[in-house]
Design an enzyme around this catalytic site. Structure first.
Site, PDB file in Angstrom:
ATOM      1  N   SER A  46       0.725  -0.695   0.126  1.00  0.00           N
ATOM      2  CA  SER A  46      -0.369   0.120  -0.081  1.00  0.00           C
ATOM      3  C   SER A  46       0.731   1.162  -0.134  1.00  0.00           C
ATOM      4  O   SER A  46       2.117   1.385  -0.857  1.00  0.00           O
ATOM      5  CB  SER A  46      -0.956  -0.285   0.810  1.00  0.00           C
ATOM      6  OG  SER A  46      -1.938   1.129   0.801  1.00  0.00           O
ATOM      7  N   ASP A  89     -10.102  -5.302  -3.417  1.00  0.00           N
ATOM      8  CA  ASP A  89      -9.615  -4.674  -2.026  1.00  0.00           C
ATOM      9  C   ASP A  89     -10.468  -2.879  -2.978  1.00  0.00           C
ATOM     10  O   ASP A  89      -9.813  -3.016  -3.219  1.00  0.00           O
ATOM     11  CB  ASP A  89      -8.349  -4.408  -3.235  1.00  0.00           C
ATOM     12  CG  ASP A  89      -7.662  -3.175  -1.938  1.00  0.00           C
ATOM     13  OD1 ASP A  89      -8.210  -2.157  -1.162  1.00  0.00           O
ATOM     14  OD2 ASP A  89      -6.051  -3.631  -2.008  1.00  0.00           O
ATOM     15  N   HIS A 148      -7.020  -6.407   0.688  1.00  0.00           N
ATOM     16  CA  HIS A 148      -5.904  -5.473   1.190  1.00  0.00           C
ATOM     17  C   HIS A 148      -5.553  -5.967   2.390  1.00  0.00           C
ATOM     18  O   HIS A 148      -4.320  -5.147   2.900  1.00  0.00           O
ATOM     19  CB  HIS A 148      -6.756  -4.160   1.532  1.00  0.00           C
ATOM     20  CG  HIS A 148      -5.626  -2.504   1.264  1.00  0.00           C
ATOM     21  ND1 HIS A 148      -4.451  -2.847  -0.216  1.00  0.00           N
ATOM     22  CD2 HIS A 148      -5.128  -1.833   2.027  1.00  0.00           C
ATOM     23  CE1 HIS A 148      -3.910  -0.972  -0.069  1.00  0.00           C
ATOM     24  NE2 HIS A 148      -4.125  -0.901   1.923  1.00  0.00           N
TER      25      HIS A 148
HETATM   26  N1  LIG Z   1      -8.735   1.830   7.209  1.00  0.00           N
HETATM   27  C1  LIG Z   1      -7.806   1.719   8.078  1.00  0.00           C
HETATM   28  C2  LIG Z   1      -6.880   2.214   6.626  1.00  0.00           C
HETATM   29  C3  LIG Z   1      -5.252   2.083   7.231  1.00  0.00           C
HETATM   30  C4  LIG Z   1      -5.088   0.289   6.643  1.00  0.00           C
HETATM   31  O1  LIG Z   1      -5.888  -0.333   5.760  1.00  0.00           O
HETATM   32  N2  LIG Z   1      -3.655  -0.318   6.491  1.00  0.00           N
HETATM   33  C5  LIG Z   1      -3.168  -1.192   6.355  1.00  0.00           C
HETATM   34  C6  LIG Z   1      -2.416  -1.175   5.288  1.00  0.00           C
HETATM   35  S1  LIG Z   1      -2.652   0.873   4.140  1.00  0.00           S
HETATM   36  C7  LIG Z   1      -2.530  -1.608   7.376  1.00  0.00           C
HETATM   37  O2  LIG Z   1      -1.558  -2.819   6.864  1.00  0.00           O
HETATM   38  N3  LIG Z   1      -2.796  -1.990   8.760  1.00  0.00           N
HETATM   39  C8  LIG Z   1      -2.597  -2.232   9.296  1.00  0.00           C
HETATM   40  C9  LIG Z   1      -2.288  -4.128   9.646  1.00  0.00           C
HETATM   41  O3  LIG Z   1      -3.188  -4.736   8.626  1.00  0.00           O
HETATM   42  O4  LIG Z   1      -1.872  -5.085  10.325  1.00  0.00           O
HETATM   43  C10 LIG Z   1      -7.992   2.301   8.820  1.00  0.00           C
HETATM   44  O5  LIG Z   1      -8.178   2.974   9.561  1.00  0.00           O
HETATM   45  O6  LIG Z   1      -6.625   1.936   9.624  1.00  0.00           O
END
Ligand SMILES: N[C@@H](CCC(=O)N[C@@H](CS)C(=O)NCC(=O)O)C(=O)O
Length: 279
Positions: free
Chosen positions: A148, A224, A257
Site C-alpha cells: 500500500s 480490495d 487489502h
Molecule cells: N481503514 C484502515 C486503513 C489503514 C490500512 O488499511 N492499513 C493497512 C496498510 S494501508 C495495514 O496494513 N493495516 C495494518 C494491518 O493490517 O496490520 C484504517 O483506518 O486503519
C-alpha cells in the site's frame, strides 16, 4: 552511535530482532526489525530485502502477520522492516490515520511543520542500509518491497535508485498518488501545493519515463476496497507499457487489502527477490 536491542525471538533457524536507534536523518529515535536467516550465523553475508509497510503500521505488522520467516530462512535472505514515520512526542502529527505518524509516505517533507522530522525517503535510501550493513552479516545486495503506502515507497525508491536494488515488489501499492485522495492529502501537506514537486514520488509517472529498469512484481487484490479510488494499478500497468518496464502485475481474484492477502503470496515475492539477489 548507540543502537539498543529491544527484543530477540528465535524464528525457524534464524532470529527476529528489534532495535531502537537515534536517526540523524529523521531527528528522532526510530525502531526497526530484522529477520536474520540461519545462513547469517555461518559467517556468511546474506542479501537483504527491505519491507516498507502501509498506513497505520509499525515495524511489527509485517513481521507478525505475513509469515515470511519460513521462506526467508530457506532462501537465506535477511528482511528489514523500518517503522512508517518518525515517532516521538515532539514529532508533528495529525488526527487522521493517513497523515503524520504512521503515514510518512516515504518522502522528504519540505513544508512546516513536517520538514523537521519527516524524511523517510532519505532514511530508507541512505541511513538505514548504511546502519544495517555496518551492524549485521549482510551483503550490499538489496531488494525492496512493500504494501500500500509501502508499495508506493518501494516502487519509487527502486526506480529512483536503480543501481542500489536488484528487484522491487509491491502488494496493493498506491500506484498513482498524485491522482488519489491519500496521495493528494499527504503530498499537499508534506510537499506543498506546487504539484510539479510531487512527480518524483509517483510510481506511475516515474515508470512511464524510466530508462533504467529494476525487475518489478506487483500483486493486487481484485476485491480490495481501495483499488479504484486509491490504488489505481491500471495506471501503473499503462505506464509500464509506454516505457517497456519489466513489470509483472498479477490481479488476484477475491483478495482484499489485508495481510491475509500478503500472507497468501509472500512466498512468490520472496522467491522472485531471491532469484534477482543471487545475480
Ligand atoms: N481503514 C484502515 C486503513 C489503514 C490500512 O488499511 N492499513 C493497512 C496498510 S494501508 C495495514 O496494513 N493495516 C495494518 C494491518 O493490517 O496490520 C484504517 O483506518 O486503519
Amino acid at each position: 552511535m548507540t543502537v539498543e536491542n529491544i527484543s530477540v525471538n528465535k524464528s525457524f533457524g534464524g532470529w527476529h530482532k528489534q532495535y531502537s536507534h537515534h536517526s540523524k536523518t529523521l531527528n528522532c529515535a526510530m525502531r526497526f526489525a530484522i529477520y536474520l536467516p540461519p545462513q547469517a550465523s555461518n559467517g556468511k553475508k546474506v542479501p537483504v530485502l527491505y519491507w516498507l509497510s502501509g498506513l497505520t503500521c509499525t515495524d511489527e505488522n509485517f513481521m507478525q502477520k505475513a509469515g515470511a520467516q519460513r521462506m526467508a530462512a530457506e532462501l537465506g535472505i535477511a528482511i528489514v522492516a523500518p517503522d512508517t514515520s518518525p515517532r516521538g512526542d515532539d514529532v508533528a502529527d495529525d488526527d487522521g490515520y493517513d497523515l503524520g505518524k504512521g503515514a510518512g509516505f516515504y518522502v522528504n517533507a519540505t513544508q512546516a511543520p513536517w520538514n523537521r522530522h519527516y524524511r523517510m525517503y532519505d532514511y530508507v535510501v541512505n541511513e538505514l542500509p548504511q546502519l544495517i550493513e555496518s551492524m549485521f552479516p549482510v551483503s550490499d545486495k538489496r531488494s525492496i518491497a512493500g504494501h500500500s503506502m509501502g508499495g508506493h515507497g518501494a516502487l519509487v525508491i527502486a526506480m529512483r535508485n536503480p543501481q542500489a536494488y536488484q528487484s522491487v515488489s509491491a502488494f496493493s501499492p498506491i500506484a498513482n498518488p498524485v491522482n488519489c485522495p491519500w496521495g493528494k492529502k499527504a503530498f499537499t501537506a508534506y510537499l506543498g501545493r506546487d504539484t510539479t514537486t510531487w512527480a518524483e514520488y509517483d510510481a506511475s509517472l516515474l515508470m512511464r519515463q524510466a530508462t533504467e529498469f529494476v525487475p518489478a512484481l506487483v500483486d493486487q487484490g481484485e476485491a480490495d476496497d481501495f483499488l479504484i479510488e486509491q490504488l489505481k494499478s491500471e495506471v501503473l500497468e499503462a505506464a509500464a507499457n509506454v516505457s517497456g518496464y519489466p513489470l509483472t502485475l498479477n490481479m488476484q481474484e477475491g483478495f482484499d487489502h489485508s495481510y491475509y492477502f500478503i500472507a497468501s503470496f509472500i512466498e512468490n515475492h520472496l522467491r522472485f527477490h531471491a532469484e534477482h539477489l543471487a545475480k
